[in-house]
Scaffold this motif. Structure first.
Motif, short mmCIF file in Angstrom:
data_model
loop_
_atom_site.label_atom_id
_atom_site.label_comp_id
_atom_site.label_asym_id
_atom_site.label_seq_id
_atom_site.Cartn_x
_atom_site.Cartn_y
_atom_site.Cartn_z
N LYS A 204 0.84 -1.20 0.00
CA LYS A 204 0.00 0.00 0.00
C LYS A 204 0.88 1.25 0.00
O LYS A 204 0.65 2.19 -0.76
CB LYS A 204 -0.88 0.03 1.26
CG LYS A 204 -2.26 -0.55 1.05
CD LYS A 204 -3.06 -0.35 2.31
CE LYS A 204 -4.13 -1.40 2.44
NZ LYS A 204 -4.68 -1.47 3.78
N ALA A 205 1.87 1.21 0.92
CA ALA A 205 2.74 2.39 1.05
C ALA A 205 3.50 2.64 -0.24
O ALA A 205 3.58 3.78 -0.72
CB ALA A 205 3.73 2.17 2.19
N LEU A 206 4.01 1.56 -0.83
CA LEU A 206 4.79 1.70 -2.05
C LEU A 206 3.93 2.26 -3.18
O LEU A 206 4.37 3.15 -3.92
CB LEU A 206 5.37 0.34 -2.44
CG LEU A 206 6.47 0.40 -3.48
CD1 LEU A 206 7.69 1.10 -2.90
CD2 LEU A 206 6.83 -0.99 -3.96
N ALA A 207 2.70 1.75 -3.26
CA ALA A 207 1.79 2.24 -4.29
C ALA A 207 1.58 3.73 -4.14
O ALA A 207 1.61 4.50 -5.11
CB ALA A 207 0.47 1.49 -4.21
N LYS A 208 1.40 4.17 -2.88
CA LYS A 208 1.14 5.59 -2.65
C LYS A 208 2.35 6.43 -3.02
O LYS A 208 2.25 7.47 -3.66
CB LYS A 208 0.77 5.79 -1.16
CG LYS A 208 0.34 7.18 -0.82
CD LYS A 208 -0.99 7.52 -1.50
CE LYS A 208 -1.44 8.91 -1.12
NZ LYS A 208 -2.70 8.89 -0.38
N MET A 209 3.53 5.93 -2.58
CA MET A 209 4.75 6.67 -2.88
C MET A 209 4.97 6.79 -4.38
O MET A 209 5.36 7.85 -4.88
CB MET A 209 5.95 5.97 -2.23
CG MET A 209 6.09 6.22 -0.75
SD MET A 209 7.04 4.94 0.08
CE MET A 209 8.56 5.00 -0.82
N GLN A 210 4.69 5.70 -5.11
CA GLN A 210 4.90 5.75 -6.56
C GLN A 210 3.87 6.64 -7.22
O GLN A 210 4.15 7.32 -8.20
CB GLN A 210 4.86 4.34 -7.13
CG GLN A 210 6.13 3.58 -6.75
CD GLN A 210 6.24 2.23 -7.40
OE1 GLN A 210 5.21 1.57 -7.59
NE2 GLN A 210 7.43 1.80 -7.72
N GLU A 211 2.68 6.67 -6.62
CA GLU A 211 1.64 7.55 -7.15
C GLU A 211 2.05 9.01 -7.00
O GLU A 211 1.90 9.82 -7.91
CB GLU A 211 0.34 7.25 -6.40
CG GLU A 211 -0.84 8.08 -6.88
CD GLU A 211 -1.94 8.12 -5.83
OE1 GLU A 211 -2.12 7.10 -5.13
OE2 GLU A 211 -2.58 9.17 -5.69
N LEU A 212 2.62 9.32 -5.79
CA LEU A 212 3.04 10.71 -5.54
C LEU A 212 4.38 11.02 -6.21
O LEU A 212 4.73 12.18 -6.38
CB LEU A 212 3.18 10.96 -4.03
CG LEU A 212 1.89 10.87 -3.20
CD1 LEU A 212 2.23 10.96 -1.73
CD2 LEU A 212 0.93 11.98 -3.60
N GLY A 213 5.12 9.97 -6.53
CA GLY A 213 6.43 10.18 -7.14
C GLY A 213 7.48 10.66 -6.15
O GLY A 213 8.39 11.39 -6.51
N THR A 214 7.35 10.28 -4.89
CA THR A 214 8.36 10.67 -3.90
C THR A 214 9.08 9.44 -3.38
O THR A 214 8.46 8.51 -2.91
CB THR A 214 7.72 11.40 -2.69
OG1 THR A 214 6.94 10.46 -1.96
CG2 THR A 214 6.86 12.54 -3.14
N ASP A 215 10.38 9.48 -3.47
CA ASP A 215 11.19 8.34 -3.04
C ASP A 215 11.68 8.59 -1.62
O ASP A 215 12.84 8.88 -1.39
CB ASP A 215 12.36 8.18 -4.01
CG ASP A 215 13.21 6.98 -3.66
OD1 ASP A 215 12.80 6.20 -2.78
OD2 ASP A 215 14.29 6.85 -4.27
#
Lengths: 557, 433
Positions: free
Chosen positions: B368-379
């Motif tokens: 879930k977290a990874l999906a959100k981060m990739q959606e926002l584009g923040t590493d």
């Protein structure tokens, strides 16, 4: 800056000291010579007694007693000072034998020509006897409690040791009390003090070297050392400095301390003093020289290093760990006594970011409404404390308590309630005050107490920068000091690992093999090797087995 | 000459006094700032609003002295200044304060949402350059206006700033937010392939408002088995028990620290909610303690709570034929905190069953977290930095395109879980009717 000041002071000191003796000396010698010219050729008893009278005057305590010998051939006189002599000895051992009508053996041949010889060899029985070449020498002895026997027609004078006076008993030292250790302290009588030392060191090489100083007081001074331990050059230097003392009075060893210390303008004491006989003996055994002074219980110890002031004789009597812990504590306390108020002021008025936030808030809350800046407050409180302490010292004990209650409790509490000082400052000042008294040496703690004030002012002007500045100057000064050729900060400077360890951690006695290296003693070893007697092999097991067997037998029955 | 040399020290001493008592400030002449809120109003000529929370020492540590006056009240006073830059706004705020502003004891910097979106550079530069600001200041993002948080009344602690600091410290126990000191944010800002994040501090509705909603929901919930999505709110429910007595007099809003503000470069990109934050912490290997609820494999419908005690995360970059992927190995450790069923779970077989269930739950969170981060584009985990370290050439080849590449990157997540202890009980108590 301080160094320059000291150099300057040293120069001034040299200037002040005149090369010769002071003016009174010459006149006195001239008068003596006149007197000798007038009277000496005759040597008759009457003339010499006139001479005594002229010299000692009509003092009520001077006793002159003329009498003839038992066979009536020789007239003699005893001269002594009442109150300084044991009259029983004079009566039993001098006057009675001479007056006795039945002179036996060689004594019966007593006449004018052999008077000195016969009286000395056969008639009198005092234990201590000295033949004085002239009246001047004899009277010197008389004034310190001996008895002179003047013989008609004889220039030489017999002087008997009859010193005896009312002195203080050997008592527990008031300034250096210890929980464990001997309770004997020095007294005002130098002879008692030498006996205390001799009783501790029964060694043939223990030396008491007597010197006299003080033109008018004629005070006895003794250098005490062990001949085959002490460093010759240190001893020579002590001798030279003590002999150079040129003053008319010495009433306490403090006079001598000032005359012989290396840097007279320094704030720091460079000579340790003690009232404890065991401490003096320990110093002698370490290879130091102890200077005893008549009429004071305080003996001087030279050479001295700074760290001796954080050592107490008790450290050596308790277990090593205790000694170690106490020394670390004293080292800490030394720093507290010197810098705590300064650091507090610096942090509170310059470096507030250094405090943890809750502490900052507490201090800020207590300072709310205080009218003075932190420096002013600190100076006020420190000053007040010094006044209280001084008042407490001078007052009789019963009143002293009242002072401490009124001064400490009532005034302190009222000052806080009135908002004149902050409670935090009271804590700082009292912690500092207590720390001051935890330093064993009073003279060192006084020095630190005084140096606290310049540090405080520097802290108030420049914050921690000022404190460090002051401390650096102090360190430079301390590093430049010497005491009889030994660096004051030794063994931290020039010290061996062994010496440094011994300064801060007191090693067990069985490991203390060497004397301090910096004293350069002629016999550097205290013991041959590390020797600690352990249980004999099998000893414990045998005892245990015996006990176990006994028990098992009992169980069977 | 001799006399002059003697006098020299005394003549030189006044030189010391010439400086006066340079920079001496009495401690009671300081306005001790404990928190700063920075808001940004876009479109204004003076967009920055700086709010200082100043402590009144007398109100905090008044204690026994009557002189300081213990009239009580809040120990915090707020002073606000508006200006074109932070420094100007700070100076404006100083016009209102009778004492010198003292920032050395500042612990928290609250950033309003607009401030964060506008960019961190001005703020971090201010913090580094100011000799009084510490790099250990904790940075927080507030959705909405930051100064509104400071206006809240204190609850347990002596002041609102202590409340915030307490929340931050406590968050290490709940792992629903991750406090960030300034220097950490700076390090991430200056590391290629690494984006900063900050915890989110927000005003949630007070429980007295929430509870009626719960009452309404209760009936529906009884029919359907509970959704695991609400479990994250368990901490809030626990608080409610303690505060229900004073519910009417309580303020309308409640301070909550939960979630993560994810940045892209120095600008706010979006928020991760509590569950996603936990997933992010799994990935970052920063999981300290948390409660994770899983369904009992033996008795479906019953819940088992696991208290997480720690984790180790290893991330390996893999470059195959120019395609970049990552392999993430997460080792989770935990204790059995409580169970709903009556079965004895303290046997090796059942524990291993639980382990795989826990691993599944952890994996779901991280995904879930990874999906959100990739959606926002923040590493914010720093995959890019890891690639840079492990395979510098590959990272350099991508160069500035990393944010776009990151959105599409494939991450392989492997979770192993290990339940080590069962608390003070090994077998559940058998209830006999």
């Amino acid at each position: 800056m301080n160094n320059a000041f000291l150099a300057l002071a040293r120069k001034l000191g040299k200037k002040i000291k005149p090369p010769g003796k002071f003016s009174g000396g010459k006149e006195e010698k001239k008068r003596e010579e006149k007197v000798r010219e007038k009277y000496d050729p005759g040597g008759s008893l009457r003339e010499r007694l006139d001479q005594v009278k002229e010299r000692l005057g009509e003092s009520s305590d001077v006793v002159v007693r003329q009498f003839a010998s038992g066979n009536g051939r020789v007239r003699v006189a005893v001269v002594f000072i009442d109150g300084l002599v044991d009259k029983k000895i004079i009566h039993d051992h001098i006057i009675r034998p001479i007056q006795s009508e039945r002179l036996t053996g060689k004594a019966s041949e007593l006449n004018r020509s052999n008077a000195l010889e016969t009286l000395q060899q056969h008639l009198t029985s005092g234990g201590e006897l000295w033949v004085a070449p002239d009246l001047t020498q004899a009277l010197k002895r008389v004034l310190s409690g001996d008895t002179a026997l003047l013989i008609d027609g004889e220039i030489k004078i017999l002087v008997f040791g009859t010193r005896f006076w009312q002195g203080r008993m050997v008592d527990e030292p008031a300034t250096e009390a210890a929980v464990r250790g001997p309770r004997e302290g020095f007294t005002e009588t130098i002879r008692v003090n030498t006996s205390l030392l001799r009783r501790r060191i029964h060694h043939e090489k223990l030396r008491f070297e007597t010197m006299k100083a003080g033109r008018r007081t004629g005070t006895d001074i003794m250098l005490v050392y062990i001949d085959d331990v002490v460093n010759r050059r240190v001893l020579e230097e002590v001798r030279r400095r003590v002999a150079a003392i040129d003053t008319d009075s010495i009433l306490e060893s403090g006079y001598i301390e000032e005359f012989i210390e290396d840097s007279p303008w320094s704030m720091f004491p460079q000579i340790e003093h003690t009232e404890r006989a065991d401490k003096a003996a320990a110093a002698i055994l370490e290879g130091r020289v102890v200077i005893l002074t008549d009429n004071t219980p305080f003996a001087l110890i030279v050479p001295t290093s700074f760290f001796q002031f954080i050592q107490a004789s008790e450290d050596y009597y308790e277990r090593p760990f205790v000694g170690f812990a106490l020394r670390l504590l004293r080292l800490f306390v030394l720093n507290v006594a010197l810098m705590f108020p300064a650091i507090y002021v610096a942090v509170v008025s310059f470096h507030q970011e250094m405090l943890p936030t809750p502490l900052l808030l507490s201090i800020a809350a207590t300072r709310e409404g205080v009218p003075f800046p932190a420096v002013g407050e600190a100076l006020l409180m420190e000053g007040t404390f010094e006044v209280l302490r001084e008042a407490g010292v001078r007052l009789p004990k019963t009143v002293g308590q009242a002072i401490s209650i009124v001064g400490g409790l009532i005034v302190g509490d009222a000052a806080i309630r009135a908002g004149i000082v902050s409670p935090a400052m009271v804590i700082v000042v009292s912690a500092t005050a207590i720390s001051t008294f935890a330093i064993p040496a009073f003279n060192a703690s006084i020095a630190l107490r005084l140096l606290r004030f310049p540090l405080l002012i520097l802290a108030g002007i420049m914050g921690l920068y000022g404190v460090i500045f002051g401390l650096l100057i102090m360190l430079l000064h301390l590093a430049s000091l010497q005491s009889f050729g030994v660096p004051y900060l030794s063994p931290l400077v020039h010290g061996t690992y062994d010496d440094i360890m011994k300064t801060f951690a007191r090693p067990p006695w069985w490991m203390s093999i060497k004397r301090p290296r910096l004293l350069a003693t002629s016999d550097p070893r205290r013991q041959s090797a590390t020797v600690h007697t352990r249980p004999a092999p099998g000893y414990e097991r045998e005892l245990f087995h015996d006990a176990a067997e006994d028990n098992s037998d009992a169980g069977k029955r | 000459m001799g006399r002059l040399r003697f006098l020299l020290p005394f003549l030189l001493f006044p030189l010391l006094l010439l400086s006066g008592c340079w920079s001496r400030v009495e401690i009671n002449k300081l306005a001790i700032v404990k928190a700063i809120a920075i808001d940004y109003l876009p479109g204004r000529r003076a967009p920055y609003i700086v709010t200082l929370a100043v402590i009144r020492p007398a109100a905090v540590a008044g204690g026994g002295d009557a002189a300081a006056g213990g009239e009580g009240g809040s120990p915090t006073r707020l002073f606000t200044g508006v200006g074109a830059t932070i420094d100007l706004a700070l100076a404006r705020a100083g016009f209102n304060i009778s004492r010198r502003i003292f920032l050395s004891h500042n612990e928290v910097v609250l950033l309003g949402e607009e401030t964060a979106r506008h960019g961190l550079h001005h703020i971090t530069d201010f913090i580094i350059r100011n000799p009084e600001m510490r790099l250990t200041n904790l940075l927080l993002v507030v959705p909405g206006m930051a100064h509104e948080i400071l206006a809240q009344g204190e609850r347990l602690e002596a002041g609102i700033t202590d409340e915030i600091i307490g929340l931050l410290e406590q968050s290490r126990e709940t792992s629903e937010a991750h406090p960030q000191e300034t220097f950490l944010v700076l390090r991430r800002l200056s590391t290629p392939g690494f984006d900063p994040h900050m915890p989110v501090l927000k005003l949630g509705p007070h429980l007295s408002r929430v509870i009626p909603e719960f009452e309404r929901e209760k009936r529906e919930l009884q029919e359907r088995a509970g959704g695991s999505g609400q479990e994250g709110k368990n901490g809030g429910g626990g608080q409610g028990g303690g505060e229900s007595g004073s519910a009417e007099a309580a303020p309308q809003t409640e301070l909550t620290l939960a979630g993560t503000a994810a940045f892209c470069g120095d600008r706010l990109a979006g928020y991760l909610n509590e569950i996603e934050t936990r997933g992010f912490l799994w990935l970052a290997g920063e999981m300290r303690a948390a409660i994770i609820t899983i369904s009992d494999p033996q008795a479906p419908g019953e819940k088992i709570n696991i208290l997480i005690t720690g984790n180790i995360t290893k991330i390996k970059p893999m470059v195959k034929e120019g395609r970049i992927s990552f392999r993430v190995e997460i080792a989770a450790e935990g204790d059995l905190a409580s169970q709903g069923s009556h079965t004895n779970l303290a046997t090796p077989e059942k524990i291993s069953g639980l382990n795989s269930a826990l691993a599944g739950a952890v994996k779901a969170e991280t995904k879930k977290a990874l999906a959100k981060m990739q959606e926002l584009g923040t590493d914010i985990v720093g995959f890019g930095a890891i690639l840079n370290r492990g395979n510098h050439k590959a990272f350099k080849a991508i160069g500035d395109r990393w944010p776009e590449v990151f959105r599409e990157i494939k991450v392989d997540i492997h979770v192993t879980a290990n339940i080590r202890r069962t608390g003070q009980l090994s077998r559940p108590v058998r209830i006999i009717r």
